[in-house]
Design a protein around this motif. Structure first.
Motif, PDB file in Angstrom:
ATOM      1  N   LEU A 231       1.050  -1.261  -0.057  1.00 54.06           N
ATOM      2  CA  LEU A 231      -0.242   0.109  -0.433  1.00 54.06           C
ATOM      3  C   LEU A 231       1.012   1.027   0.363  1.00 54.06           C
ATOM      4  N   LEU A 232       1.831   1.091   0.604  1.00 48.38           N
ATOM      5  CA  LEU A 232       2.892   2.530   0.827  1.00 48.38           C
ATOM      6  C   LEU A 232       3.404   2.724  -0.537  1.00 48.38           C
ATOM      7  N   ALA A 233       3.564   1.775  -1.142  1.00 50.44           N
ATOM      8  CA  ALA A 233       4.467   2.028  -2.160  1.00 50.44           C
ATOM      9  C   ALA A 233       3.232   2.345  -3.412  1.00 50.44           C
ATOM     10  N   GLN A 234       2.244   2.068  -3.205  1.00 58.59           N
ATOM     11  CA  GLN A 234       1.216   2.445  -4.378  1.00 58.59           C
ATOM     12  C   GLN A 234       1.229   4.314  -3.981  1.00 58.59           C
ATOM     13  N   TRP A 235       0.641   4.556  -2.616  1.00 56.66           N
ATOM     14  CA  TRP A 235       0.923   5.600  -1.807  1.00 56.66           C
ATOM     15  C   TRP A 235       2.155   6.760  -2.857  1.00 56.66           C
ATOM     16  N   GLN A 236       3.085   5.864  -2.156  1.00 54.91           N
ATOM     17  CA  GLN A 236       4.215   7.097  -2.491  1.00 54.91           C
ATOM     18  C   GLN A 236       4.745   7.287  -4.144  1.00 54.91           C
ATOM     19  N   ALA A 237       4.148   5.842  -5.142  1.00 60.90           N
ATOM     20  CA  ALA A 237       4.057   5.740  -6.068  1.00 60.90           C
ATOM     21  C   ALA A 237       3.098   7.620  -6.944  1.00 60.90           C
ATOM     22  N   VAL A 238       2.359   7.445  -6.507  1.00 63.70           N
ATOM     23  CA  VAL A 238       1.201   7.813  -6.794  1.00 63.70           C
ATOM     24  C   VAL A 238       0.760  10.027  -6.325  1.00 63.70           C
TER      25      VAL A 238
ATOM     26  N   LEU B  99       9.757 -10.016  15.464  1.00 65.34           N
ATOM     27  CA  LEU B  99      11.165  -8.741  14.421  1.00 65.34           C
ATOM     28  C   LEU B  99      11.089  -9.397  12.878  1.00 65.34           C
ATOM     29  N   ALA B 100      11.420 -10.818  13.435  1.00 68.22           N
ATOM     30  CA  ALA B 100      11.275 -11.215  11.572  1.00 68.22           C
ATOM     31  C   ALA B 100       9.979 -11.126  11.002  1.00 68.22           C
ATOM     32  N   ALA B 101       9.220 -10.908  11.159  1.00 69.33           N
ATOM     33  CA  ALA B 101       7.372 -10.744  10.703  1.00 69.33           C
ATOM     34  C   ALA B 101       8.068  -9.400  10.100  1.00 69.33           C
ATOM     35  N   LEU B 102       9.021  -8.450  11.497  1.00 69.80           N
ATOM     36  CA  LEU B 102       8.067  -6.839  10.565  1.00 69.80           C
ATOM     37  C   LEU B 102       8.906  -6.568  10.311  1.00 69.80           C
ATOM     38  N   GLU B 103      10.502  -7.882   9.878  1.00 68.68           N
ATOM     39  CA  GLU B 103      11.297  -7.663   8.763  1.00 68.68           C
ATOM     40  C   GLU B 103      10.916  -7.329   7.285  1.00 68.68           C
ATOM     41  N   THR B 104      10.334  -8.131   6.955  1.00 65.31           N
ATOM     42  CA  THR B 104       9.762  -8.306   5.901  1.00 65.31           C
ATOM     43  C   THR B 104       9.200  -7.068   5.068  1.00 65.31           C
ATOM     44  N   TYR B 105       8.933  -5.893   5.816  1.00 60.80           N
ATOM     45  CA  TYR B 105       8.277  -5.030   5.592  1.00 60.80           C
ATOM     46  C   TYR B 105       9.130  -4.415   4.552  1.00 60.80           C
ATOM     47  N   LYS B 106      10.527  -4.366   4.903  1.00 60.29           N
ATOM     48  CA  LYS B 106      11.337  -3.417   4.436  1.00 60.29           C
ATOM     49  C   LYS B 106      12.127  -4.007   3.418  1.00 60.29           C
ATOM     50  N   THR B 107      11.734  -5.475   3.296  1.00 62.41           N
ATOM     51  CA  THR B 107      12.401  -5.772   1.953  1.00 62.41           C
ATOM     52  C   THR B 107      11.265  -5.853   0.538  1.00 62.41           C
ATOM     53  N   VAL B 108       9.830  -6.098   1.186  1.00 59.12           N
ATOM     54  CA  VAL B 108       8.679  -5.839  -0.208  1.00 59.12           C
ATOM     55  C   VAL B 108       8.330  -4.682   0.097  1.00 59.12           C
TER      56      VAL B 108
ATOM     57  N   GLU C 124      10.637  -2.325  -0.499  1.00 57.10           N
ATOM     58  CA  GLU C 124      11.502  -1.582  -1.425  1.00 57.10           C
ATOM     59  C   GLU C 124      11.605  -2.371  -2.820  1.00 57.10           C
ATOM     60  N   ALA C 125      10.813  -4.111  -2.532  1.00 60.55           N
ATOM     61  CA  ALA C 125      10.922  -4.484  -3.779  1.00 60.55           C
ATOM     62  C   ALA C 125       9.337  -3.848  -4.639  1.00 60.55           C
ATOM     63  N   ALA C 126       8.157  -3.443  -3.588  1.00 58.71           N
ATOM     64  CA  ALA C 126       7.419  -3.038  -4.030  1.00 58.71           C
ATOM     65  C   ALA C 126       7.761  -1.144  -5.270  1.00 58.71           C
ATOM     66  N   MET C 127       8.521  -0.670  -4.350  1.00 53.91           N
ATOM     67  CA  MET C 127       8.481   1.184  -4.287  1.00 53.91           C
ATOM     68  C   MET C 127       9.288   0.627  -6.079  1.00 53.91           C
ATOM     69  N   LEU C 128      10.652  -0.346  -5.717  1.00 58.06           N
ATOM     70  CA  LEU C 128      11.356  -0.435  -6.948  1.00 58.06           C
ATOM     71  C   LEU C 128      10.248  -1.015  -8.520  1.00 58.06           C
ATOM     72  N   ALA C 129       9.511  -1.970  -8.152  1.00 60.00           N
ATOM     73  CA  ALA C 129       8.281  -2.788  -8.925  1.00 60.00           C
ATOM     74  C   ALA C 129       7.596  -0.999  -9.614  1.00 60.00           C
ATOM     75  N   GLN C 130       6.718  -0.281  -8.603  1.00 60.33           N
ATOM     76  CA  GLN C 130       6.193   0.897  -8.964  1.00 60.33           C
ATOM     77  C   GLN C 130       6.900   2.068  -9.773  1.00 60.33           C
ATOM     78  N   TYR C 131       8.525   2.362  -9.859  1.00 60.08           N
ATOM     79  CA  TYR C 131       8.576   3.028  -9.901  1.00 60.08           C
ATOM     80  C   TYR C 131       9.352   3.168 -11.513  1.00 60.08           C
ATOM     81  N   ARG C 132       9.725   1.319 -11.851  1.00 59.05           N
ATOM     82  CA  ARG C 132      10.413   0.892 -12.906  1.00 59.05           C
ATOM     83  C   ARG C 132       8.958   0.680 -13.549  1.00 59.05           C
TER      84      ARG C 132
END
Ligand code: AMP
Ligand code: MG
Length: 493
Positions: free
Chosen positions: A244-251, A327-336, A338-346
């Motif tokens: 969701l955040l990647a979509q917010w930032q992209a728009v 903590l491990a569950a929360l850590e996935t936020y960053k990778t997801v 970043e990947a979603a943000m790059l996919a949006q910009y691409r």
């Protein structure tokens, strides 16, 4: 689920079929029954025919006096059982204790092919959670919520939706006397991070478990397969929130009040207050006039969402038990994210082939250029779609032309092997021509205050398909006027 008798919805006077919302199953600790407080002389401002159809609500019913009374809270629709839910939350980084639906009433839920959808009235009067508030919503903020939720839906961004917008001459006191309005909004669930925080912080851990089990069963059934379903739930919510955040930032969407009580457990955009779509690109842009410290500035939103997920993780600790797992569950936020943000910009750049090494660098080089010149965010991306055919309009957006030319050269090189026509078409599907800029909302609000709703209807219709060109509506896609910079939107709503 206790199904109330379904009624034929074709006759004018019959209400839609209503089912008891899931909260009733969860138990009395989750809500209070509330009788809506009638407003004077309610009137229609707009109805969302597309959403009504999706909900199986008959056109004739949507136009009936019963619907008007029911969707303004002036009458209780037969078969519905209005209630307000209790939640807590962190506001501006501090524990705020009990909050709850202070001016939202859940009417019930409607069956749809995609599963039950809840209907909530916002502004239908006081509830046990209103605290000092009056339970009302004013016309201007209701117009903004109504338009923005449909705009977000049109953009393909997960959001609560708006079924109808109604008004009333009943006075509502804010900084000055204004008039009341009600948005009937819908979502599969309005549960927030704050619901979990409420039952954790009040020590009601069995109720917390009941809530988590309900959310898993209803919305995240895959978590049941995991060895630790509650940690899996946290991870799944973190991932949805990241996307969701990647979509917010992209728009270029700024939410404005990312308190944990405004964070949807389903990863929906929820509670439209002092939001804004960026005009000029500025990572430090603060859209909420009340947010003096810039906690919720545009560029900070992804980090704030992560912080909010920590609050959710903390609330789930009595169920998860193991800190490392959480903590491990929360850590996935960053990778997801970043990947979603790059996919949006691409996608926005039209890199329609497989990812290449330099793609991230191309994005990284662009952002400071946009920020430096406060380049109009929406116009930049839309004009980029036509850059190969018409480079000048895009170049004109930059003050530092040599810097732009240098970036454009590496962009052109990257695009050399791509089919330009294909690329252009695909880019136009992810770089909107129309977003709900503040000044557009403001213009519609001014007209509505004079009783003219035509501009609102027109804007809503354009925002519902923001990637298309709407001939004759060019002004809605233009730069903001100078006065847009002086619009101040606060939490007052
Ligand atoms: P918000 O900042 O709109 O997310 O609201 C935070 C809390 O204040 C929630 O519990 C709302 O229900 C409540 N609230 C906001 N405005 C009002 C109002 N006019 N009347 C009653 N409660 C309100
Ligand atoms: Mg809220």
């Amino acid at each position: 689920m206790s199904a109330l008798p379904a009624v034929e919805s074709t006759a004018l006077s019959t209400p839609p079929p209503a089912w008891a919302p899931a909260l009733i199953e969860l138990g009395e600790a989750f809500f209070s029954r509330v009788t809506p407080q009638a407003l004077q002389a309610p009137y229609w401002i707009d109805r969302n025919a597309d959403l009504a159809r999706e909900l199986g609500l008959h056109k004739q019913w949507m136009e009936s006096p019963e619907a008007l009374l029911g969707l303004t809270g002036c009458a209780v629709l037969p078969g519905t059982d209005p209630l307000a839910s209790v939640y807590s939350g962190h506001q501006f980084g501090h524990w705020a204790g009990q909050l709850g639906d202070g001016r939202a009433l859940l009417l019930g839920q409607l069956p749809t092919p995609q599963g039950p959808v809840e209907i909530q009235l916002k502004g239908a009067g006081r509830t046990p959670y209103s605290r000092m508030g009056d339970g009302r919503a004013v016309l201007r903020s209701s117009i903004r919520e109504y338009l923005c939720s449909e705009a977000m839906h049109g953009l393909g961004i997960p959001t609560t939706r708006a079924l109808s917008l109604t008004g009333s001459p009943s006075p509502v006191l804010r900084e000055e006397v204004e008039t009341a309005a009600v948005v009937a909004r819908t979502a599969p669930s309005f549960l927030r991070f704050g619901h979990f925080e409420h039952f954790c912080h009040s020590g009601q851990h069995e109720l917390l478990r009941r809530l988590a089990d309900h959310v898993i069963e209803r919305f995240y059934p895959d978590c049941l397969q995991a060895s630790q379903p509650y940690a899996a739930l946290l991870e799944a919510v973190a991932q949805r929130t990241a996307r969701l955040l990647a979509q917010w930032q992209a728009v270029g969407f700024c939410h404005g009040v990312m308190n944990t009580d405004n964070m949807s457990i389903l990863g929906l955009t929820l509670d439209y207050g002092p939001f804004q779509f960026l005009d000029g690109f500025d990572p430090e842009h603060i859209c909420n006039h009340s947010d003096s410290g810039g906690r919720y500035a545009y560029g900070r939103q992804p980090a704030v969402a992560h912080w909010n997920l920590f609050c959710l993780g903390q609330a789930l600790m009595p169920l998860i038990g193991d800190k490392e797992l959480a903590l491990a569950a929360l850590e996935t936020y960053k990778t997801v994210f970043e990947a979603a943000m790059l996919a949006q910009y691409r996608a926005k750049l039209g890199l329609i082939d497989a990812p290449q090494q330099g793609d991230e660098a191309l994005v990284d080089a662009l952002m400071p250029l946009l920020a430096q010149g406060r380049v109009d965010h929406t116009l930049f991306w839309r004009r980029l779609c036509d850059f190969a055919q018409e480079p000048e309009p895009l170049r004109d957006l930059f003050i530092d032309r040599p810097a732009f030319d240098a970036w454009a050269q590496s962009y052109r090189q990257r695009c050399q092997s791509l089919d330009a026509q294909q690329q252009r078409l695909r880019m136009r599907l992810c770089n909107p021509r129309y977003v709900l800029r503040n000044h557009l909302g403001e213009q519609v609000i001014r007209a509505a205050k004079q009783g003219d709703f035509a501009p609102l209807h027109q804007l809503r219709s354009v925002l519902q398909s923001p990637y298309e060109d709407h001939p004759g509506q060019e002004a809605l896609a233009d730069f903001p006027p100078d006065w847009a910079a002086s619009i101040e939107i606060s939490c007052s709503s």
